[in-house]
Motif scaffolding. Structure first.
Motif, PDB file in Angstrom:
ATOM      1  N   ASN A  52      31.792  34.127  50.754  1.00  0.00           N
ATOM      2  CA  ASN A  52      31.089  33.568  49.381  1.00  0.00           C
ATOM      3  C   ASN A  52      31.405  32.227  49.633  1.00  0.00           C
ATOM      4  O   ASN A  52      31.478  31.780  48.398  1.00  0.00           O
ATOM      5  N   ARG A  78      25.718  28.739  43.622  1.00  0.00           N
ATOM      6  CA  ARG A  78      26.279  29.295  42.497  1.00  0.00           C
ATOM      7  C   ARG A  78      25.507  30.696  41.877  1.00  0.00           C
ATOM      8  O   ARG A  78      26.150  31.439  41.508  1.00  0.00           O
ATOM      9  N   ARG A  81      26.622  33.449  44.272  1.00  0.00           N
ATOM     10  CA  ARG A  81      27.981  33.971  43.863  1.00  0.00           C
ATOM     11  C   ARG A  81      27.877  35.027  42.858  1.00  0.00           C
ATOM     12  O   ARG A  81      28.888  35.837  42.785  1.00  0.00           O
ATOM     13  N   PHE A  88      41.537  39.673  44.117  1.00  0.00           N
ATOM     14  CA  PHE A  88      42.460  38.950  45.136  1.00  0.00           C
ATOM     15  C   PHE A  88      43.913  39.529  44.871  1.00  0.00           C
ATOM     16  O   PHE A  88      44.275  40.301  43.840  1.00  0.00           O
ATOM     17  N   ASN A  92      44.736  36.513  40.001  1.00  0.00           N
ATOM     18  CA  ASN A  92      44.196  35.463  39.373  1.00  0.00           C
ATOM     19  C   ASN A  92      43.369  35.422  37.947  1.00  0.00           C
ATOM     20  O   ASN A  92      42.076  35.142  37.723  1.00  0.00           O
ATOM     21  N   LEU A  94      43.059  34.668  34.030  1.00  0.00           N
ATOM     22  CA  LEU A  94      43.432  33.583  33.240  1.00  0.00           C
ATOM     23  C   LEU A  94      44.503  33.837  31.963  1.00  0.00           C
ATOM     24  O   LEU A  94      44.434  34.781  31.278  1.00  0.00           O
ATOM     25  N   SER A  95      45.669  33.313  32.063  1.00  0.00           N
ATOM     26  CA  SER A  95      46.828  33.620  31.225  1.00  0.00           C
ATOM     27  C   SER A  95      46.249  33.427  29.770  1.00  0.00           C
ATOM     28  O   SER A  95      47.184  34.234  28.709  1.00  0.00           O
ATOM     29  N   SER A  96      45.579  32.433  29.484  1.00  0.00           N
ATOM     30  CA  SER A  96      45.249  32.083  28.236  1.00  0.00           C
ATOM     31  C   SER A  96      44.083  32.948  27.590  1.00  0.00           C
ATOM     32  O   SER A  96      43.731  32.574  26.406  1.00  0.00           O
ATOM     33  N   LEU A 109      30.007  31.877  32.057  1.00  0.00           N
ATOM     34  CA  LEU A 109      29.559  30.878  33.086  1.00  0.00           C
ATOM     35  C   LEU A 109      27.913  30.928  33.138  1.00  0.00           C
ATOM     36  O   LEU A 109      27.422  29.821  33.329  1.00  0.00           O
TER      37      LEU A 109
ATOM     38  N   GLY B 129      44.820  29.527  42.662  1.00  0.00           N
ATOM     39  CA  GLY B 129      44.070  30.687  42.811  1.00  0.00           C
ATOM     40  C   GLY B 129      43.017  30.997  41.567  1.00  0.00           C
ATOM     41  O   GLY B 129      41.964  31.500  41.583  1.00  0.00           O
ATOM     42  N   LEU B 130      43.452  30.348  40.456  1.00  0.00           N
ATOM     43  CA  LEU B 130      42.374  30.488  39.328  1.00  0.00           C
ATOM     44  C   LEU B 130      41.180  29.387  39.544  1.00  0.00           C
ATOM     45  O   LEU B 130      40.026  30.068  39.057  1.00  0.00           O
ATOM     46  N   GLU B 132      39.949  29.108  42.332  1.00  0.00           N
ATOM     47  CA  GLU B 132      39.203  29.859  43.361  1.00  0.00           C
ATOM     48  C   GLU B 132      38.454  30.742  42.813  1.00  0.00           C
ATOM     49  O   GLU B 132      37.340  30.822  43.233  1.00  0.00           O
ATOM     50  N   ALA B 133      39.186  31.571  41.724  1.00  0.00           N
ATOM     51  CA  ALA B 133      38.541  32.697  41.135  1.00  0.00           C
ATOM     52  C   ALA B 133      37.320  32.035  40.278  1.00  0.00           C
ATOM     53  O   ALA B 133      36.131  32.692  40.780  1.00  0.00           O
ATOM     54  N   GLN B 135      35.568  29.492  40.993  1.00  0.00           N
ATOM     55  CA  GLN B 135      34.533  28.817  42.177  1.00  0.00           C
ATOM     56  C   GLN B 135      33.680  30.214  42.522  1.00  0.00           C
ATOM     57  O   GLN B 135      32.601  30.366  42.729  1.00  0.00           O
ATOM     58  N   ALA B 136      34.456  31.224  42.872  1.00  0.00           N
ATOM     59  CA  ALA B 136      33.797  32.530  43.420  1.00  0.00           C
ATOM     60  C   ALA B 136      33.146  33.295  42.320  1.00  0.00           C
ATOM     61  O   ALA B 136      32.054  33.921  42.769  1.00  0.00           O
ATOM     62  N   MET B 137      33.059  33.029  41.125  1.00  0.00           N
ATOM     63  CA  MET B 137      32.225  33.359  40.046  1.00  0.00           C
ATOM     64  C   MET B 137      31.003  32.367  39.938  1.00  0.00           C
ATOM     65  O   MET B 137      30.336  32.905  39.238  1.00  0.00           O
ATOM     66  N   GLY B 138      31.067  31.577  40.625  1.00  0.00           N
ATOM     67  CA  GLY B 138      29.599  30.405  40.360  1.00  0.00           C
ATOM     68  C   GLY B 138      30.161  29.415  39.366  1.00  0.00           C
ATOM     69  O   GLY B 138      28.881  29.409  38.691  1.00  0.00           O
ATOM     70  N   ALA B 139      31.417  28.998  39.187  1.00  0.00           N
ATOM     71  CA  ALA B 139      31.294  28.173  37.739  1.00  0.00           C
ATOM     72  C   ALA B 139      31.131  26.763  38.200  1.00  0.00           C
ATOM     73  O   ALA B 139      31.348  26.259  39.498  1.00  0.00           O
ATOM     74  N   GLN B 143      32.703  23.343  34.089  1.00  0.00           N
ATOM     75  CA  GLN B 143      32.821  24.530  33.500  1.00  0.00           C
ATOM     76  C   GLN B 143      34.315  24.936  33.995  1.00  0.00           C
ATOM     77  O   GLN B 143      35.253  25.487  33.291  1.00  0.00           O
ATOM     78  N   LYS B 147      36.657  25.646  30.943  1.00  0.00           N
ATOM     79  CA  LYS B 147      37.012  27.082  30.611  1.00  0.00           C
ATOM     80  C   LYS B 147      38.428  27.423  31.484  1.00  0.00           C
ATOM     81  O   LYS B 147      38.797  28.495  30.851  1.00  0.00           O
ATOM     82  N   VAL B 148      38.578  26.654  32.352  1.00  0.00           N
ATOM     83  CA  VAL B 148      39.888  27.337  33.107  1.00  0.00           C
ATOM     84  C   VAL B 148      41.138  26.285  33.314  1.00  0.00           C
ATOM     85  O   VAL B 148      41.964  26.446  32.796  1.00  0.00           O
ATOM     86  N   PRO B 151      42.218  24.851  29.346  1.00  0.00           N
ATOM     87  CA  PRO B 151      42.815  26.060  28.626  1.00  0.00           C
ATOM     88  C   PRO B 151      44.065  26.584  29.352  1.00  0.00           C
ATOM     89  O   PRO B 151      45.112  26.827  28.575  1.00  0.00           O
ATOM     90  N   GLU B 152      44.107  26.757  30.480  1.00  0.00           N
ATOM     91  CA  GLU B 152      45.399  27.233  31.311  1.00  0.00           C
ATOM     92  C   GLU B 152      46.617  26.266  31.076  1.00  0.00           C
ATOM     93  O   GLU B 152      47.522  26.592  31.491  1.00  0.00           O
ATOM     94  N   ARG B 228      51.775  32.609  28.712  1.00  0.00           N
ATOM     95  CA  ARG B 228      52.167  33.024  30.064  1.00  0.00           C
ATOM     96  C   ARG B 228      53.198  33.962  30.384  1.00  0.00           C
ATOM     97  O   ARG B 228      54.104  34.194  29.321  1.00  0.00           O
TER      98      ARG B 228
END
Ligand SMILES: Nc1ncnc2c1ncn2[C@@H]1O[C@H](COP(=O)(O)OP(=O)(O)OP(=O)(O)O)[C@@H](O)[C@H]1O
Ligand SMILES: [Mg+2]
Lengths: 346, 228
Positions: A52, A78, A81, A88, A92, A94-96, A109, B129-130, B132-133, B135-139, B143, B147-148, B151-152, B228
């Protein structure tokens, strides 16, 4: 579905350059579950991340559903993807965000509206068994539940391909099995092609149809899983199969085994049967045709995909000549013969 | 309130309760306004400092070095020197080099790099890793930030802002003492110049109470957003 053609990957430059992948060619058929195994540092993660484009190959092509990802611009990549989900080792998430909002993220997205998101997320909650956890935060979930959320999230955009980078490596054996079951279900019900990398042969054994073995950046073996388990061709392949199948030797045998043949010693052999050879009356043949007695020390039957795999540990006794003939016969049969050593009769 | 002002009047103090109240208001005004502006400018700067780093998803090493250098300079100039050296700018911006508005200029300017570095630090805590995740989703990069990343990092960001506000309270006392206005000015005027120890003590007590209050509010906010 996934075509990896002559892919090379070199990290860094000059004297510090590390070659992580060397001329990898690999094809993952549509609808299959394909496993890539190898030791730590072999290049597994690099390989899957090239699929990817989280890593850009130094040379070569990566085709997913016919589209060469190495040729795409940022926007094209994009969009591509969205067709490739990924999970993973460390989830990975999001904790929020709550479970629901984590699964919704890839849709947000893509600018989906809340009705579309709801329509996509709810069936996924159902599929992954998370319906009662929608409003939980990841920190309130177990590892297995977190991976389920990650799987649901990866599926939210209805991808054609799911990539899994050691998705079960952080989980205990029981949870691993349930996650593997889920992946298998997804593969069957949604027809998603899965490419997974792992260092655990157990994973390959349970769900993969095909497997590739990489070592030091090179693909050294590639086979249908049932065949790989019975006929590994490389030393490393043997080792991996062994780790998946081996049972401890019977009590005390280890100490009695000698590496060398001697007149009164009897060979201890291990036979690995597969497919049709499981049914072959080999043991009775040995007794009848060669007057060799076979005492069985250990027996094991494994079901790998549709294949049945049998392993037999046995001590042979008879005249030297008879044993030699029996061994020659066994070698001509569709079974794998290994001589573990020789024992003095007690 | 009346009983409080009675108590205050009964103390042998030269400053009136009204003066104390006004000074507290001025301090809050300086702190709130400079905190808002420095957050509005320091947050984007902090994000930029983070995302343009060599190993990050908007890697621009040259830009990063330039921004980093400016931030460091801003951080290393002692506040009191910054305050007097930017007086022409202050006069240009607010028309005067004294008073609470003048103090706000220097407070804000010194807080921007402070906020930026703290926020950069908070963003560094977000597991790669977040990103990367995403990016792997096409963000898209924007964004990923909205969005990541932010907020994180929110618990850390709120912590940083609490530290900033608390720091601004003490700096505002310093600013006020020089430029005029706020509890600092009152404390210096009465306590130091007129030997009125009681006024000094009361201003200090009010400052301590303010810090405690804002710290608690900040901590509560952090707890609210921290899953967290
Ligand atoms: N970003 C990077 N920069 C430099 N070298 C890297 C980078 N990522 C991986 N490597 C190197 O490339 C090689 C392959 O690494 P990779 O992570 O693909 O291995 P792996 O098979 O996934 O190992 P593991 O099972 O430990 O995860 C290793 O020698 C590693 O040190
Ligand atoms: Mg890896």
């Amino acid at each position: 579905m996934i075509n990896i053609r002559s892919v090379n990957k070199v990290y860094g430059e000059g004297p510090n350059a590390v070659t992580a992948l060397r001329d990898i060619n690999l094809e993952v058929p549509q609808g299959g579950i394909y496993g890539v195994v190898g030791r730590s540092g072999a290049g597994k993660s690099t390989l899957i991340r090239c699929v990817n484009m989280l890593e850009t190959p130094t040379s070569g092509q990566v085709l997913v559903d016919g589209q060469d990802l190495t040729q795409l611009d940022e926007q094209g990549l994009r969009l591509a993807r969205h067709q490739i989900g990924m999970i993973f080792q460390h989830f990975n998430l999001l904790s929020s965000r709550t479970v629901y909002d984590n699964i919704a993220l890839p849709l947000e997205l893509m600018k989906a509206d809340s009705a579309q998101i709801k329509a996509a997320v709810e069936p996924l909650l159902e599929l992954t068994g998370l319906t009662d956890k929608v409003d939980h935060y990841p920190s309130q979930l177990s590892g297995g539940q977190k991976q389920r959320v990650a799987i649901a999230r990866a599926l939210a955009t209805k991808p054609k391909v799911l990539l899994s980078d050691e998705a079960t490596s952080a989980l205990d054996p029981h949870t691993t099995r349930s996650i593997l079951e889920l992946l298998k279900n997804i593969n069957r019900e949604l027809g998603i092609t899965i490419l997974l990398i792992t260092h655990e042969m157990e994973v390959v054994k349970r769900i993969c149809d095909r497997v590739a073995l990489i070592s030091d950046g090179s693909l050294i073996e590639e086979d249908e899983v049932g065949h790989f388990f019975t006929h590994p061709t490389t030393a490393l392949g043997h080792e991996f199969v062994e780790t998946a199948l081996s049972q401890p030797l019977p009590e005390g045998l280890e100490d009695r085994l000698h590496a060398n043949k001697a007149p009164s010693r009897r060979p201890v052999i291990r036979l690995t049967f597969s497919g049709d050879s499981v049914q072959a009356p080999l043991i009775t043949q040995l007794a009848r045709q060669f007057s060799v007695d076979v005492s069985i020390l250990q027996a094991q039957v494994e079901h790998i995909q549709s294949q049945v795999l049998g392993r037999l540990l046995a001590e042979l006794s008879g005249s030297d000549e008879a044993i030699a003939q029996a061994m020659t016969h066994l070698e001509s049969q569709p079974v794998r013969l290994e001589v573990l050593g020789y024992v003095q009769p007690v | 309130m009346s009983s409080l002002s009675e108590t205050l009047s009964s103390l042998s103090m030269l400053a009136t309760p009204e003066q104390l109240l006004q000074a507290t208001g001025e301090t809050l005004y300086m702190v709130v306004v400079s905190a808002l502006i420095s957050t509005a400018l320091g947050l984007p700067l902090g994000v930029l400092l983070h995302v343009t780093r060599k190993d990050q998803f908007m890697s621009r090493p040259r830009l990063n070095r330039v921004l980093g250098a400016f931030t460091n300079i801003g951080r290393s100039v002692p506040y009191i020197i910054l305050m007097v050296s930017i007086l022409p700018l202050t006069r240009f911006l607010v028309g005067s080099s004294i008073g609470t508005n003048a103090a706000i200029v220097s407070l804000t300017l010194s807080a921007i790099p402070f906020v930026a570095r703290l926020i950069e630090g908070a963003l560094n805590e977000v597991p790669p890793g977040l990103i990367e995740a995403a990016q792997a989703m096409g963000a898209k990069p924007m964004q990923i930030i909205t969005k990541v990343l932010v907020p994180e990092a929110l618990p850390g960001i709120f912590n940083s802002l609490t530290v900033t506000v608390v720091t601004l309270i003490s700096y505002s006392a310093m600013a006020g003492a020089v430029a005029g206005g706020g509890l600092g000015a009152l404390g210096i005027n009465y306590g130091y110049q007129r030997f009125d120890g009681m006024t000094m003590l009361v201003t200090v007590i009010i400052l301590v109470a303010l810090v405690q209050l804002l710290q608690s509010v900040g901590d509560a906010l952090v707890r609210r957003v921290d899953h967290r």
